[in-house]
Every structure is written in structure tokens, then in C-alpha cells.
Design a protein around this motif. Structure first.
Motif, short mmCIF file in Angstrom:
data_model
loop_
_atom_site.label_atom_id
_atom_site.label_comp_id
_atom_site.label_asym_id
_atom_site.label_seq_id
_atom_site.Cartn_x
_atom_site.Cartn_y
_atom_site.Cartn_z
N UNK A 32 23.53 43.07 18.25
CA UNK A 32 24.43 42.28 19.09
C UNK A 32 23.81 42.06 20.47
N UNK A 33 23.27 43.14 21.04
CA UNK A 33 22.63 43.06 22.36
C UNK A 33 21.38 42.19 22.32
N UNK A 34 20.53 42.42 21.32
CA UNK A 34 19.27 41.67 21.22
C UNK A 34 19.50 40.17 21.07
N UNK A 35 20.59 39.81 20.39
CA UNK A 35 20.88 38.39 20.17
C UNK A 35 21.48 37.72 21.41
N UNK A 36 22.05 38.52 22.32
CA UNK A 36 22.79 37.93 23.44
C UNK A 36 22.25 38.28 24.83
N UNK A 37 21.39 39.28 24.91
CA UNK A 37 20.95 39.77 26.21
C UNK A 37 20.01 38.78 26.91
N UNK A 38 20.39 38.41 28.11
CA UNK A 38 19.55 37.56 28.96
C UNK A 38 18.70 38.49 29.83
N UNK A 39 17.39 38.51 29.60
CA UNK A 39 16.50 39.42 30.33
C UNK A 39 15.83 38.75 31.53
N UNK A 40 16.18 37.51 31.80
CA UNK A 40 15.60 36.82 32.95
C UNK A 40 16.34 37.25 34.22
N UNK A 41 15.59 37.86 35.12
CA UNK A 41 16.14 38.31 36.40
C UNK A 41 15.45 37.52 37.51
N UNK A 42 16.20 36.83 38.32
CA UNK A 42 15.62 36.01 39.38
C UNK A 42 15.31 36.86 40.62
N UNK A 43 14.43 36.33 41.46
CA UNK A 43 14.09 37.00 42.71
C UNK A 43 15.33 37.13 43.61
N UNK A 44 16.19 36.12 43.54
CA UNK A 44 17.41 36.14 44.35
C UNK A 44 18.32 37.29 43.92
N UNK A 45 18.43 37.52 42.61
CA UNK A 45 19.25 38.62 42.11
C UNK A 45 18.69 39.96 42.55
N UNK A 46 17.36 40.08 42.48
CA UNK A 46 16.71 41.32 42.92
C UNK A 46 16.96 41.55 44.40
N UNK A 47 16.80 40.51 45.20
CA UNK A 47 16.99 40.63 46.64
C UNK A 47 18.44 40.97 46.98
N UNK A 48 19.38 40.33 46.30
CA UNK A 48 20.80 40.61 46.55
C UNK A 48 21.13 42.07 46.23
N UNK A 49 20.62 42.56 45.10
CA UNK A 49 20.89 43.94 44.72
C UNK A 49 20.25 44.91 45.72
N UNK A 50 19.03 44.61 46.11
CA UNK A 50 18.32 45.47 47.06
C UNK A 50 19.07 45.55 48.38
N UNK A 51 19.50 44.41 48.89
CA UNK A 51 20.21 44.38 50.17
C UNK A 51 21.54 45.13 50.11
N UNK A 52 22.17 45.07 48.94
CA UNK A 52 23.48 45.73 48.78
C UNK A 52 23.34 47.24 48.53
#
Length: 204
Positions: A32-52
């Protein structure tokens, strides 16, 4: 065990069925996970998480950007490469790499990659504490028993206890975000199955 256990104790039918069901559930969740998991992580998402969550990324040991060279102490190019490798000019760094190619035993420009001092200490075959104590004016220089000079130029430095640079944390943050997505998929699956069972009157 066959001789000493009672008939009831040797009956593992229930446990085997529980294990079979758990294994089937696990395999289904993975598909179920393999069929639906989106593994693309954007630089913006990384930056937002880091800042938070910057307070969660504290250096346990110093991290640096460095250039490393191992060369004979008698090499006529030692001083020149040492000077060029500490420059911030691209042409000087290219020249340092070029001269080191034919003169040094090893030359590594870690470039824009942050590494911790434990990793750099391996180049010197020592511990990072000893390495730190020998740093002078952004240079670390030691001579081994074979007449080789190990030189590192530290272009950027983050102390232990300080917040790590975002670039150093990118892979960890990416794994955290993917892990969060996995958890949400499993949670959503369990919720949907519960709702389906309730709608069909199978949930008491």
C-alpha cells in the motif's frame, strides 16, 4: 521440548495464526505504501522543516568545510599548495588541485560538503579532539613518522552545541519527511479499514 511440554503447551496453532495475520498485514501495508508514497521532497519543504525545528539540529561534534592534503615534507610545492588551498578564488583552488595531482600523495577538496570533525580526523589518523587542539588560524597541520605532512584548511566551522547548517541536515530531514508521509499513509489506511468495517457491520 516435545517430551517436557504438555499437549496444550505444544499447541501453537493460535500463535501461528496470529503471526500469519501480522505478516499479511505488514506485507499489505508495505505494498500500500509503495504504491502511494511520494518520495519527492522539495528544497522548500526541507527549508521549512529546518526553520521550524532548528533547535533539534544541534552539532554534537564540530562540523566543517575543509580541504585536505597529504604530501612529503620535502616537497618543493608544499608551501605553494598550502597557500593556494586556503584561497577562496576559484582559479587558485583549481591550481592547488592541479599541482597536488602530481606532487601530493592525496588532495581532497571537500568543497561545499559539510563534514564532521570525526570524519576529518580519520584523514589524520587521530581523534577529533587532538585535531581541534592543533588548529591554528584555520589550518591543521601534522607530520607523521613517514615524513608526510597532513594539512587541512578549514574554510567554515560550526562549534559543537551550535545549530547545524541546513545543508548538513538535508538527508536527515528528507528521511523524516518521508517517514511522516509513510506514517500518515498507514494511519489513513487503518482509519479507512475501520470505517469500512463499521459500515459493513463487522465492527462490534
Amino acid at each position: 521440548a516435545e517430551k517436557r511440554l504438555s499437549k496444550e503447551e505444544k499447541d501453537v496453532t493460535e500463535e501461528l495464526e496470529e503471526y500469519r495475520m501480522a505478516l499479511l498485514r505488514y506485507r499489505y501495508e508495505q505494498r500500500y505504501i509503495n504504491e502511494r508514497l511520494d518520495t519527492v521532497i522539495t528544497e522548500e519543504e526541507i527549508e521549512d522543516y529546518y526553520n521550524a525545528h532548528a533547535e533539534s539540529f544541534i552539532a554534537e561534534v564540530p562540523v566543517v568545510k575543509a580541504r585536505f592534503m597529504r604530501i612529503s615534507k620535502d616537497s618543493p610545492n608544499l608551501s605553494l599548495i598550502r597557500k593556494k588551498m586556503s584561497s577562496e578564488k576559484t582559479e587558485d583552488l583549481i591550481e592547488a588541485d592541479s599541482i597536488a595531482y602530481s606532487s601530493a600523495d592525496r588532495y581532497t577538496d571537500y568543497g561545499e560538503k559539510w563534514i564532521d570533525m570525526v570524519e576529518l580526523a580519520k584523514d589524520f589518523d587521530t581523534d577529533y579532539g587532538s585535531l581541534l587542539s592543533s588548529m591554528r588560524n584555520s589550518f591543521i597541520e601534522t607530520t607523521d613518522a613517514y615524513g608526510k605532512v597532513n594539512v587541512a584548511y578549514i574554510s567554515e566551522y560550526v562549534k559543537a552545541g551550535e545549530v547545524l547548517p541546513m545543508e548538513y541536515c538535508e538527508n536527515e530531514i528528507r528521511e523524516i519527511l518521508i517517514g511522516t508521509r509513510k506514517h500518515k499513509l498507514v494511519t489513513d489506511l487503518e482509519r479507512d479499514l475501520m470505517e469500512d468495517a463499521r459500515d459493513k457491520g463487522k465492527l462490534v
